[in-house]
Structures are given as structure tokens and as C-alpha cells.
Write a protein that holds these residues in place. Structure first.
Motif, short mmCIF file in Angstrom:
data_model
loop_
_atom_site.label_atom_id
_atom_site.label_comp_id
_atom_site.label_asym_id
_atom_site.label_seq_id
_atom_site.Cartn_x
_atom_site.Cartn_y
_atom_site.Cartn_z
N SER A 3 38.47 36.54 46.91
CA SER A 3 38.01 36.93 45.58
C SER A 3 39.21 37.00 44.63
O SER A 3 40.14 37.76 44.85
CB SER A 3 37.27 38.27 45.61
N VAL A 4 39.13 36.15 43.62
CA VAL A 4 40.24 35.99 42.69
C VAL A 4 40.32 37.20 41.76
O VAL A 4 39.31 37.68 41.27
CB VAL A 4 40.02 34.70 41.85
N PHE A 5 41.53 37.69 41.55
CA PHE A 5 41.70 38.72 40.51
C PHE A 5 42.79 38.28 39.54
O PHE A 5 43.90 37.93 39.95
CB PHE A 5 42.10 40.08 41.11
N TYR A 18 45.78 32.06 40.06
CA TYR A 18 45.94 33.13 41.06
C TYR A 18 46.87 32.66 42.19
O TYR A 18 47.83 33.32 42.56
CB TYR A 18 44.54 33.43 41.57
#
Lengths: 218, 259
Positions: free
Chosen positions: A81-83, A139
Motif C-alpha cells: 500500500s503506497v503512502f 514511492y
């Protein structure tokens, strides 16, 4: 080849992992059905989660005996999950670097890592306007630019099309060889593994290793 | 000063007629909380009547033990309320909150009574009402801070895990959220100070003036209590969060965030 990780009798959340070894400076693919504990294994490898049973040796030393922050900076986990922080690409680099107590990278460096991740973009572009695939590459570029010794990549191409995925993997493979970075990658794309895996760990139901490429488990 | 007009029961009960207006408006606006309004009014009335009886008894027979017991009951009630509203707190966090509220509340109360007013901490006439305001506001502040902090923890989970994976320390990751929660908790108290005396005469001051105290004395008490409340909220929230957030990670710098 030098041994990178060795797991011994690992068990967590009811999953019992078979013992395995990965080697340094190799691209190792981990494949298998969802929910068999691949992402959890990555968290154990970079020390953000301790196993309930067993241990992990990193370069011959038990991970639990290493300084956790130094270990994570050396073995970085790029989660699925990209942040990204709200703001531009440059602001993202700045903020991530601040958390590592590092000075902001210059424009040339940002450009280099963006292009390594197949993204042509002005560093002052607002990331909130980006697609999922573009965000994923920014990311990844941030993590790569921090020069870890080992990168644990959890489905790094999940939001990318086939052509970009292959190009990204090609760049990653070349760069990691040149810089001596070991890559461990979870992927559900068998084509990618066939093309780039130097070593392969296949997880089956209940996390039994069902096959390998490159002699990476015992 | 004019002598205070004593309310007889009939006069007093007229105030409840205003609730009929509230009920009509609630029904018109389709707010189905009329039961809560009635229950709230009933409980408030009953609790205050009981408090009145108990306070009268304590004032007529002052004893340090009675004052201690009353303040202890306030503290226990406040802690229970905070903990019940925040079931996500782990055991260490619960202790941090409980001790922070108790110790900071008592410190401010002691400073106010012993040093500022110069009366004994066990004087029920001063200590009990002041404790109510100090502890009550500290309770509201902590509840608001914990709500804000919990929202940050749940909505910012991905950010926290990413930064942890990158090698940032849990302290670096959590402190911005701790500071934001402290700020949120302090804002209502600070805002209420801005409008005080212009927009509204606060309850304590109104009560004092109605009961015959000169406005100048009431104002001095009000200023003092507002500063004491601000300090109590700030200290109680600061200590609760700063000692509590450390329980969200272990010595191996692994996060243990609430779900």
C-alpha cells in the motif's frame, strides 16, 4: 554467494514457515497464493514484526539482536500500500528524508531515481494528481534513493501495465547489480519471475515451499 | 449588595417549562433524542440535588476526610468516564491517563487553594467547587485529545507503517499526532477565554454574583479559575499523551497500534 537471510522454524499468526535461505546480491522472487504469509514474512525480515517462534539470521546475526532502526534502514520494506505525503514529488523526498535525518536530495538525484522507476515528471508536480501507478513509482523512487542494502518489494508493479512493469524490473535489476543491492520481491506475475528471478521461492497452501529456482531454500 | 432572592419550589419548577420548547423544536427537526433530553435533565437534577445535600452536610460538619472523599469521587468518576469512552487504550495508556489526571488535577488544585487563595486544601467550601471545575475540564480535554489521537492512529496507519519500514523511529512517527491532539484539546479552553466577559458571563461568576458576591471579587475568581483550567487541561493532556503514546511501541521499536 554470501548468505543474506536464513530463517529457522519461523511461525507467526498460525503460519509455520519452512526454513529458507536467500543469497546476497541476487533477485529473489517470492510467489504464491494470497494470504499465505508472504507480506508477514517481509515484516519479520526487516524487524517490524517479531515471530512467535523461530528466528531470522541476517548476514549470520539474529535480527532480534540488531539495532532495529539501523537494520530497517539497511533492509527497507516497500509495502504494497503506497503512502505519499500530500504535496509535490520534491516535498515528498524532503519529508521522507527528514524522517531519516538526511538533507533534501538535489533535483538531479530526484530526476535520476524517477527515471530509474520509469517516471518522467517534474519534481515540482503535485503528487495528488497522479494515477495509482505514478504514485507507486514515486514511492519506490524514494526508497531506492535512500540506498538500502536490501530492498523487500511487496508487489512493486501491482498498479503498472505490463510494458512499464517489465521496463521497471529491467532498470531495477541493472541498478541493483551495479550498486550491490539485494532484491526480494513478492509478485503475482509469473512472467516477471520467469524473466528476472535469479532465485525463486514458491509458497504453497499453508506456506509450504513447493519449488524454487536458484537453490534458495533448504 | 441586594439580598439574594430565594427560589421557592413553584418558581423553580417554572424553569422546566422551557424544555417543552426544546422538545417541540426537536420533534419538528426530526431529532429523535427527546428521551435523552428528558433522561439528561432528570439525571442532572437528581445528581445536583444529591450533591446539594451532601455539600450542605459537609459544609456544616467540615472534616478533611469528607473533602478528600468528595474530590476522590470526582477523580474516579472522571477517570471512569474517560476510560469507558476510550476502550482502545491499552493497560499502560490507561494508567498514564489515570495518573496524569489525578496528579496534575491535584497539583493545580493545591496551588490554587494553598498558594493563590491561601486556604487549606481541605477547606470544602473552596476545594470542592474548584476541584469540580479543574477536574471536569481536564476530563473534557483528555477525552477530546484521545479522540483526536485515536482518529490519527486509525486514519494514518499506512503512513506510520511506511515510515517504520523506512527506518524512522516510532517517536518521530507518533509525536506529530500527539502534538496535534494536544492542540485540539487546548483550543476550546483558549477560545472560551477570548469571548469571556463579552459574549458570556461564565457560570461560576454568574453563580457568585447571584449569590451576593461583589462582581469585582467574582471577576478575580473567574480569571484565576480560567487560568487554572487552562493549565490543568494542558498539563493533564500533555502528561496523558506523552506518557501514554510510549505504550504504543516496544523496545524493539515495533508499533502496537490499536485497531
Amino acid at each position: 554467494m554470501k548468505e543474506l537471510f536464513r530463517t529457522l522454524g519461523l511461525a507467526v499468526n498460525g503460519i509455520h514457515y519452512p526454513d529458507m535461505i536467500t543469497e546476497e546480491n541476487k533477485i529473489t522472487f517470492l510467489t504464491g497464493p494470497s494470504g499465505c504469509g508472504k507480506s508477514t514474512l517481509f515484516r519479520i525480515l526487516n524487524g517490524t514484526l517479531d515471530p512467535e517462534e523461530g528466528s531470522v539470521l541476517y548476514l549470520g546475526q539474529d535480527v532480534r539482536e540488531l539495532d532495529p532502526l539501523t537494520h530497517r534502514r539497511e533492509v527497507s520494506l516497500v509495502s504494497q500500500s503506497v503512502f505519499l505525503f500530500p504535496g509535490t514529488i520534491r516535498e515528498n523526498f524532503r519529508q521522507f528524508y527528514q524522517f531519516r535525518e538526511l538533507p533534501e536530495p538535489d533535483t538531479e538525484k530526484i530526476h535520476f531515481f524517477l527515471s530509474l522507476c520509469c517516471l518522467v515528471a517534474d519534481p515540482d508536480t503535485d503528487c495528488t494528481t497522479f494515477s495509482g501507478g505514478e504514485k507507486q513509482r514515486v514511492y519506490l523512487a524514494v526508497f531506492l534513493s535512500l540506498r538500502p542494502r536490501v530492498l523487500l518489494l511487496d508487489e512493486p508493479t501491482s498498479a503498472l501495465d505490463t510494458t512499464t512493469s517489465r521496463l521497471l524490473l529491467k532498470n531495477l535489476a541493472e541498478y541493483s547489480k551495479k550498486e550491490g543491492i539485494s532484491l526480494l520481491m513478492i509478485s503475482h506475475d509469473p512472467g516477471l519471475a520467469d524473466e528476472y528471478a535469479e532465485s525463486r521461492i514458491l509458497f504453497g497452501e499453508g506456506c509450504r515451499i513447493t519449488g524454487e529456482g536458484g537453490g534458495s531454500h533448504e | 449588595m441586594n439580598e439574594i432572592i430565594q427560589l421557592n419550589i413553584l418558581q423553580f419548577s417554572l424553569i422546566y417549562l422551557l424544555l417543552i420548547l426544546v422538545l417541540i423544536l426537536m420533534k419538528k427537526s426530526k431529532i429523535s433524542q427527546s428521551k435523552l433530553l428528558l433522561l439528561g435533565t432528570f439525571r442532572m437534577s437528581l445528581q445536583l440535588v444529591l450533591a446539594g445535600f451532601i455539600l450542605t452536610a459537609i459544609f456544616e460538619n467540615p472534616h478533611p476526610l469528607f473533602t478528600i472523599a468528595y474530590v476522590a469521587a470526582m477523580v474516579i468518576f472522571s477517570i471512569t468516564r474517560i476510560l469507558r469512552k476510550n476502550p482502545w487504550l491499552n493497560s499502560s495508556f490507561r494508567w498514564s491517563v489515570s495518573l496524569s489526571l489525578t496528579l496534575t488535577g491535584l497539583f493545580i488544585l493545591g496551588y490554587f487553594t494553598q498558594i493563590v487563595i491561601g486556604v487549606s486544601l481541605f477547606n470544602p467550601q473552596y476545594t470542592i467547587p474548584l476541584a469540580g471545575m479543574i477536574i471536569g475540564n481536564a476530563m473534557t480535554g483528555i477525552t477530546l485529545a484521545l479522540k483526536t489521537f485515536h482518529e490519527s492512529l486509525t486514519s494514518g496507519r499506512n503512513r506510520m507503517e511506511t515510515l517504520l519500514n523506512l527506518g524512522a523511529s516510532p517517536k518521530q512517527i507518533l509525536l506529530p499526532d500527539v502534538n496535534r491532539a494536544l492542540e485540539t484539546a487546548l483550543l476550546p479552553t483558549m477560545n472560551s477565554m477570548l469571548g469571556m466577559g463579552i459574549i458570556a458571563l461564565p457560570g461560576m461568576m454568574t453563580g457568585q454574583i447571584l449569590s451576593g458576591t461583589s462582581p469585582s471579587t467574582a471577576i478575580l475568581y473567574q480569571i484565576a479559575i480560567m487560568v487554572a483550567i487552562t493549565a490543568a487541561v494542558c498539563l493533564a493532556v500533555f502528561c496523558s499523551l506523552h506518557f501514554g503514546y510510549r505504550s504504543l511501541y516496544n523496545q524493539r521499536n515495533q508499533l502496537n497500534l490499536p485497531r
